[in-house]
Write an enzyme that holds these catalytic residues in place. Structure first.
Site, PDB file in Angstrom:
ATOM      1  N   TYR A   4      37.553  -9.688 -17.600  1.00  0.00           N
ATOM      2  CA  TYR A   4      38.868 -10.151 -18.028  1.00  0.00           C
ATOM      3  C   TYR A   4      39.392 -11.147 -17.012  1.00  0.00           C
ATOM      4  CZ  TYR A   4      43.817 -10.324 -19.124  1.00  0.00           C
ATOM      5  OH  TYR A   4      45.073 -10.767 -19.424  1.00  0.00           O
ATOM      6  N   ASP A  51      53.562 -14.450 -11.691  1.00  0.00           N
ATOM      7  CA  ASP A  51      53.122 -14.598 -13.079  1.00  0.00           C
ATOM      8  C   ASP A  51      54.317 -14.969 -13.948  1.00  0.00           C
ATOM      9  OD1 ASP A  51      51.686 -14.552 -15.402  1.00  0.00           O
ATOM     10  OD2 ASP A  51      51.577 -12.367 -15.552  1.00  0.00           O
ATOM     11  N   ASP A 102      43.204 -15.155 -20.628  1.00  0.00           N
ATOM     12  CA  ASP A 102      44.644 -14.990 -20.865  1.00  0.00           C
ATOM     13  C   ASP A 102      45.245 -16.369 -21.088  1.00  0.00           C
ATOM     14  OD1 ASP A 102      47.366 -14.589 -20.715  1.00  0.00           O
ATOM     15  OD2 ASP A 102      47.334 -13.496 -18.823  1.00  0.00           O
ATOM     16  N   ASP A 104      48.367 -16.884 -22.074  1.00  0.00           N
ATOM     17  CA  ASP A 104      49.827 -16.768 -22.018  1.00  0.00           C
ATOM     18  C   ASP A 104      50.431 -16.985 -23.409  1.00  0.00           C
ATOM     19  OD1 ASP A 104      49.913 -16.050 -19.351  1.00  0.00           O
ATOM     20  OD2 ASP A 104      50.039 -18.102 -18.656  1.00  0.00           O
ATOM     21  N   HIS A 137      43.693 -14.094 -25.269  1.00  0.00           N
ATOM     22  CA  HIS A 137      44.871 -13.550 -25.953  1.00  0.00           C
ATOM     23  C   HIS A 137      46.042 -14.493 -25.763  1.00  0.00           C
ATOM     24  CE1 HIS A 137      46.901 -11.956 -22.313  1.00  0.00           C
ATOM     25  NE2 HIS A 137      45.756 -11.403 -21.950  1.00  0.00           N
ATOM     26  N   GLU A 168      50.364 -14.627 -26.593  1.00  0.00           N
ATOM     27  CA  GLU A 168      51.457 -13.668 -26.736  1.00  0.00           C
ATOM     28  C   GLU A 168      52.691 -14.286 -27.364  1.00  0.00           C
ATOM     29  OE1 GLU A 168      53.110 -13.870 -22.160  1.00  0.00           O
ATOM     30  OE2 GLU A 168      51.022 -13.395 -22.613  1.00  0.00           O
ATOM     31  N   CYS A 217      55.256 -11.753 -16.661  1.00  0.00           N
ATOM     32  CA  CYS A 217      54.261 -10.680 -16.667  1.00  0.00           C
ATOM     33  C   CYS A 217      54.692  -9.617 -17.670  1.00  0.00           C
ATOM     34  CB  CYS A 217      54.145 -10.088 -15.267  1.00  0.00           C
ATOM     35  SG  CYS A 217      53.206  -8.536 -15.184  1.00  0.00           S
ATOM     36  N   ARG A 269      48.783 -10.778 -28.734  1.00  0.00           N
ATOM     37  CA  ARG A 269      49.543  -9.830 -27.915  1.00  0.00           C
ATOM     38  C   ARG A 269      51.021  -9.896 -28.304  1.00  0.00           C
ATOM     39  NH1 ARG A 269      50.213 -10.391 -21.322  1.00  0.00           N
ATOM     40  NH2 ARG A 269      52.476 -10.155 -21.345  1.00  0.00           N
ATOM     41  N   GLU A 298      51.464  -4.790 -25.835  1.00  0.00           N
ATOM     42  CA  GLU A 298      51.627  -4.681 -24.385  1.00  0.00           C
ATOM     43  C   GLU A 298      52.645  -3.620 -23.992  1.00  0.00           C
ATOM     44  OE1 GLU A 298      50.524  -4.727 -21.601  1.00  0.00           O
ATOM     45  OE2 GLU A 298      50.867  -6.642 -20.562  1.00  0.00           O
ATOM     46  N   ASN A 312      45.935  -2.593 -22.189  1.00  0.00           N
ATOM     47  CA  ASN A 312      46.020  -2.997 -20.788  1.00  0.00           C
ATOM     48  C   ASN A 312      46.279  -1.763 -19.932  1.00  0.00           C
ATOM     49  OD1 ASN A 312      46.557  -4.231 -18.340  1.00  0.00           O
ATOM     50  ND2 ASN A 312      48.406  -5.292 -19.023  1.00  0.00           N
TER      51      ASN A 312
END
Length: 286
Positions: free
Chosen positions: A40, A54, A81, A83, A108, A110, A118, A153, A183, A205
């Site tokens: 990951y 983050d 990731d 974002d 992913h 989101e 984060c 996500r 999440e 996660n």
């Protein structure tokens, strides 16, 4: 077999895939050498490796460059990731194409507003469900590899509540996401309900110190999950180890007393495959 095909085979295997977090080529290779079937590539860890939190501060191109360097030195699939897709649907399309070119097998995206936070920070905000649905459709249209895995996500639990998070995740799967990722569930009951209620492949996660209670991998598999990511534990362990060796150097002038806690020079060179590169250089020498 292409990385995307390998990851799909893992998802179809009936066994849960554990993908520890990595943030550069060295950490990605260590994950692979430890025997894990996937890596990951944590966006948060990549950001923090640059010395920033983050909060979506690194540009997409910087993330893509790091992903390419990781894919170059690993043979297992990398889950990245992306974002929020770094903006609107067109930004997300550009990110999808850039990430696909790096050689990762999945990413992913989101439903937070951009710039994001984060997933275990407070005070997040979300885009409307319809906007996220269109962003997912734009991402799918941008990808060339039909086997590329798109993970949707939602951060809705902390913003709109658990029921809304399930509704959003279901809408994202219907829009074309291959995997759902809710999440930061805050109890085992929520984790179980996500596994029960959502169709298809599911990702969770898990990391020490987050809002989600840590469950054994076997329990998560029984609850219907297919992928477990552990984003930050490797980096946090590395930070602690570096702090210890730096404190020892400051006090003793060297790290001799920590020899047993460090990889040897030879071990490090073996991990980065120095001998193979030197041999290859000889092969090409005139």
């Amino acid at each position: 077999m292409r990385a995307t095909e390998t990851l799909r085979a893992l998802l179809n295997s009936g066994r849960i895939t554990v993908a520890p977090g990595a943030y550069d080529g060295l950490s990605a290779r260590l994950v692979e050498r430890a025997g894990f079937p996937a890596v990951y590539a944590s966006g948060g860890a990549i950001a923090r490796s640059a010395g920033v939190p983050d909060l979506g501060l690194l540009p997409m191109t910087a993330i893509a460059d790091r992903l390419a360097s990781m894919a170059d030195v690993t043979g297992v699939p990398i889950i990245a990731d992306a974002d929020t897709g770094y903006g609107n649907a067109l930004n997300a399309q550009a990110a999808a194409r850039a990430f696909e070119r790096t050689g990762v097998a999945a990413f992913h995206i989101e439903d937070q507003t951009f710039p994001k936070r984060c997933g275990h920070y407070d005070d997040k905000s979300l885009v409307p469900t319809g906007e996220m649905v269109q962003k997912l459709k734009a991402v799918r249209d941008a990808l060339h590899d039909p086997d590329f895995i798109v993970i949707a996500r939602t951060d809705a639990i902390a913003v709109e509540g658990f029921a809304a998070a399930l509704d959003r995740a279901a809408a994202y799967v219907e829009a074309g996401a291959d995997v759902s990722f809710v999440e930061a569930p805050t109890s085992e009951a929520e984790i179980a309900e996500i596994g029960k209620r959502l169709p298809g492949w599911k990702l969770i996660n898990m990391f020490e110190g987050g809002k989600t209670p840590l469950l054994p991998v076997s329990r998560l598999e029984a609850l219907g999950y297919h992928v477990v990511i552990i984003p930050s534990d490797t980096q946090r362990a590395a930070i602690k180890a570096m702090q210890r060796v730096l404190a020892t150097i400051a006090s003793d002038g060297s790290a001799t007393v920590m020899r047993a806690d460090m990889a040897s020079f030879a071990e490090r060179e073996a991990i980065v495959e120095t001998a193979a590169y030197l041999a290859l250089g000889k092969d090409y020498a005139s």
